[in-house]
Design a protein around this motif. Structure first.
Motif, PDB file in Angstrom:
ATOM      1  N   GLY A 127       0.799  -1.220   0.000  1.00 51.83           N
ATOM      2  CA  GLY A 127       0.000   0.000   0.000  1.00 51.83           C
ATOM      3  C   GLY A 127       0.834   1.273   0.000  1.00 51.83           C
ATOM      4  N   VAL A 128       2.086   1.168  -0.408  1.00 50.62           N
ATOM      5  CA  VAL A 128       2.972   2.338  -0.489  1.00 50.62           C
ATOM      6  C   VAL A 128       3.762   2.266  -1.796  1.00 50.62           C
ATOM      7  CG1 VAL A 128       3.203   2.650   2.000  1.00 50.62           C
ATOM      8  CG2 VAL A 128       4.820   1.217   0.796  1.00 50.62           C
ATOM      9  N   PRO A 129       4.126   3.422  -2.347  1.00 50.40           N
ATOM     10  CA  PRO A 129       4.898   3.397  -3.584  1.00 50.40           C
ATOM     11  C   PRO A 129       6.369   3.057  -3.338  1.00 50.40           C
ATOM     12  CG  PRO A 129       4.534   5.654  -2.885  1.00 50.40           C
ATOM     13  CD  PRO A 129       3.753   4.773  -1.935  1.00 50.40           C
ATOM     14  N   ILE A 130       6.971   2.398  -4.292  1.00 51.90           N
ATOM     15  CA  ILE A 130       8.411   2.169  -4.277  1.00 51.90           C
ATOM     16  C   ILE A 130       9.011   3.372  -4.989  1.00 51.90           C
ATOM     17  CG2 ILE A 130      10.303   0.726  -5.130  1.00 51.90           C
ATOM     18  CD1 ILE A 130       8.308  -1.635  -5.026  1.00 51.90           C
ATOM     19  N   THR A 131       9.803   4.155  -4.290  1.00 56.51           N
ATOM     20  CA  THR A 131      10.333   5.379  -4.880  1.00 56.51           C
ATOM     21  C   THR A 131      11.733   5.205  -5.444  1.00 56.51           C
ATOM     22  OG1 THR A 131      11.055   6.130  -2.704  1.00 56.51           O
ATOM     23  CG2 THR A 131       8.913   6.886  -3.445  1.00 56.51           C
ATOM     24  N   LEU A 132      12.535   4.372  -4.817  1.00 58.45           N
ATOM     25  CA  LEU A 132      13.899   4.113  -5.284  1.00 58.45           C
ATOM     26  C   LEU A 132      14.077   2.618  -5.492  1.00 58.45           C
ATOM     27  CD1 LEU A 132      15.939   6.360  -2.822  1.00 58.45           C
ATOM     28  CD2 LEU A 132      15.323   6.881  -5.180  1.00 58.45           C
ATOM     29  N   LEU A 133      14.810   2.266  -6.539  1.00 54.07           N
ATOM     30  CA  LEU A 133      15.050   0.861  -6.841  1.00 54.07           C
ATOM     31  C   LEU A 133      16.501   0.690  -7.231  1.00 54.07           C
ATOM     32  CD1 LEU A 133      13.974  -2.012  -7.457  1.00 54.07           C
ATOM     33  CD2 LEU A 133      13.544  -1.193  -9.781  1.00 54.07           C
ATOM     34  N   SER A 134      17.214  -0.137  -6.503  1.00 55.54           N
ATOM     35  CA  SER A 134      18.609  -0.415  -6.821  1.00 55.54           C
ATOM     36  C   SER A 134      18.682  -1.669  -7.676  1.00 55.54           C
ATOM     37  CB  SER A 134      19.407  -0.616  -5.533  1.00 55.54           C
ATOM     38  OG  SER A 134      20.735  -0.939  -5.857  1.00 55.54           O
ATOM     39  N   VAL A 135      19.429  -1.578  -8.783  1.00 51.39           N
ATOM     40  CA  VAL A 135      19.582  -2.727  -9.671  1.00 51.39           C
ATOM     41  C   VAL A 135      21.035  -3.206  -9.722  1.00 51.39           C
ATOM     42  CG1 VAL A 135      17.578  -2.183 -11.085  1.00 51.39           C
ATOM     43  CG2 VAL A 135      19.815  -1.232 -11.702  1.00 51.39           C
ATOM     44  N   GLY A 136      21.901  -2.607  -8.892  1.00 53.08           N
ATOM     45  CA  GLY A 136      23.300  -3.001  -8.877  1.00 53.08           C
ATOM     46  C   GLY A 136      24.075  -2.216  -7.843  1.00 53.08           C
ATOM     47  N   ALA A 137      25.376  -2.451  -7.803  1.00 49.86           N
ATOM     48  CA  ALA A 137      26.223  -1.844  -6.789  1.00 49.86           C
ATOM     49  C   ALA A 137      26.699  -0.436  -7.149  1.00 49.86           C
ATOM     50  CB  ALA A 137      27.439  -2.738  -6.548  1.00 49.86           C
ATOM     51  N   ASP A 138      26.706  -0.099  -8.425  1.00 52.45           N
ATOM     52  CA  ASP A 138      27.193   1.217  -8.836  1.00 52.45           C
ATOM     53  C   ASP A 138      26.242   2.325  -8.409  1.00 52.45           C
ATOM     54  OD1 ASP A 138      29.374   0.031 -10.058  1.00 52.45           O
ATOM     55  OD2 ASP A 138      28.402  -0.067 -12.024  1.00 52.45           O
ATOM     56  N   ARG A 139      26.794   3.512  -8.204  1.00 49.52           N
ATOM     57  CA  ARG A 139      25.970   4.653  -7.794  1.00 49.52           C
ATOM     58  C   ARG A 139      24.877   4.965  -8.808  1.00 49.52           C
ATOM     59  NH1 ARG A 139      28.518   9.130  -4.241  1.00 49.52           N
ATOM     60  NH2 ARG A 139      29.817   7.859  -2.908  1.00 49.52           N
ATOM     61  N   ASP A 140      25.188   4.803 -10.082  1.00 49.37           N
ATOM     62  CA  ASP A 140      24.183   5.112 -11.100  1.00 49.37           C
ATOM     63  C   ASP A 140      23.231   3.943 -11.352  1.00 49.37           C
ATOM     64  OD1 ASP A 140      26.032   3.489 -12.376  1.00 49.37           O
ATOM     65  OD2 ASP A 140      25.972   4.613 -14.253  1.00 49.37           O
ATOM     66  N   ALA A 141      23.296   2.918 -10.519  1.00 49.95           N
ATOM     67  CA  ALA A 141      22.414   1.759 -10.652  1.00 49.95           C
ATOM     68  C   ALA A 141      21.180   1.888  -9.761  1.00 49.95           C
ATOM     69  CB  ALA A 141      23.169   0.480 -10.341  1.00 49.95           C
ATOM     70  N   THR A 142      20.781   3.125  -9.499  1.00 50.30           N
ATOM     71  CA  THR A 142      19.585   3.378  -8.704  1.00 50.30           C
ATOM     72  C   THR A 142      18.562   4.092  -9.572  1.00 50.30           C
ATOM     73  OG1 THR A 142      20.864   3.559  -6.680  1.00 50.30           O
ATOM     74  CG2 THR A 142      18.662   4.515  -6.646  1.00 50.30           C
ATOM     75  N   LEU A 143      17.392   3.503  -9.678  1.00 45.80           N
ATOM     76  CA  LEU A 143      16.318   4.115 -10.453  1.00 45.80           C
ATOM     77  C   LEU A 143      15.446   4.937  -9.513  1.00 45.80           C
ATOM     78  CD1 LEU A 143      15.203   1.001 -12.541  1.00 45.80           C
ATOM     79  CD2 LEU A 143      16.936   2.697 -13.106  1.00 45.80           C
ATOM     80  N   ILE A 144      15.195   6.169  -9.879  1.00 45.58           N
ATOM     81  CA  ILE A 144      14.274   7.012  -9.112  1.00 45.58           C
ATOM     82  C   ILE A 144      12.926   6.889  -9.793  1.00 45.58           C
ATOM     83  CG2 ILE A 144      13.748   9.338  -8.299  1.00 45.58           C
ATOM     84  CD1 ILE A 144      16.788   9.866  -8.412  1.00 45.58           C
ATOM     85  N   ARG A 145      12.027   6.149  -9.180  1.00 47.00           N
ATOM     86  CA  ARG A 145      10.726   5.861  -9.781  1.00 47.00           C
ATOM     87  C   ARG A 145       9.744   6.992  -9.599  1.00 47.00           C
ATOM     88  NH1 ARG A 145       7.881   1.349  -7.989  1.00 47.00           N
ATOM     89  NH2 ARG A 145       7.050   1.102 -10.081  1.00 47.00           N
ATOM     90  N   LYS A 146       9.789   7.619  -8.427  1.00 47.94           N
ATOM     91  CA  LYS A 146       8.886   8.702  -8.121  1.00 47.94           C
ATOM     92  C   LYS A 146       9.674   9.751  -7.349  1.00 47.94           C
ATOM     93  CE  LYS A 146       4.767   5.888  -8.019  1.00 47.94           C
ATOM     94  NZ  LYS A 146       4.849   4.504  -8.016  1.00 47.94           N
ATOM     95  N   PRO A 147       9.402  11.029  -7.596  1.00 49.63           N
ATOM     96  CA  PRO A 147      10.136  12.062  -6.839  1.00 49.63           C
ATOM     97  C   PRO A 147       9.968  11.856  -5.338  1.00 49.63           C
ATOM     98  CG  PRO A 147       8.802  13.039  -8.578  1.00 49.63           C
ATOM     99  CD  PRO A 147       8.430  11.588  -8.511  1.00 49.63           C
ATOM    100  N   ILE A 148      11.044  12.006  -4.597  1.00 55.92           N
ATOM    101  CA  ILE A 148      10.964  11.818  -3.143  1.00 55.92           C
ATOM    102  C   ILE A 148      10.900  13.119  -2.389  1.00 55.92           C
ATOM    103  CG2 ILE A 148      11.989   9.519  -3.106  1.00 55.92           C
ATOM    104  CD1 ILE A 148      14.676  10.749  -2.530  1.00 55.92           C
ATOM    105  N   PHE A 149      11.116  14.237  -3.059  1.00 55.92           N
ATOM    106  CA  PHE A 149      11.025  15.550  -2.407  1.00 55.92           C
ATOM    107  C   PHE A 149      10.136  16.453  -3.221  1.00 55.92           C
ATOM    108  CE2 PHE A 149      15.205  13.936  -1.078  1.00 55.92           C
ATOM    109  CZ  PHE A 149      14.987  13.900   0.280  1.00 55.92           C
TER     110      PHE A 149
END
Length: 82
Positions: free
Chosen positions: A60-82
């Motif tokens: 019942g909550v949105p997933i806002t960040l999703l990590s797909v790997g160890a690198d810094r750029d391996a994080t998907l921002i799905r929804k704005p967090i701020f």
């Protein structure tokens, strides 16, 4: 498998009652593709996208960040967090 808290309605029981709790499981399809180079959600395998939707629905909550790997750029921002 994903353990569902639907029967708890988002409230965890007291520790003494945990012996009576029964987990509910939902079986979902997996994926074998390497997603570590994915940088857009649309590049994820369909089964991974369905898995994310299921988690959001069950929790019942949105997933806002999703990590797909160890690198810094391996994080998907799905929804704005701020």
């Amino acid at each position: 498998m994903v353990a569902s808290q639907a029967s708890c309605k988002g409230v965890l029981p007291p520790v003494a009652d945990l012996r009576r709790v029964e987990a509910e499981y939902i079986t979902v399809a997996g994926w074998e593709e390497d997603i570590s180079m994915v940088r857009e959600e649309s590049e994820l395998p369909a089964t991974a996208q369905q898995y994310l939707a299921l988690i959001e629905k069950e929790l019942g909550v949105p997933i806002t960040l999703l990590s797909v790997g160890a690198d810094r750029d391996a994080t998907l921002i799905r929804k704005p967090i701020f």
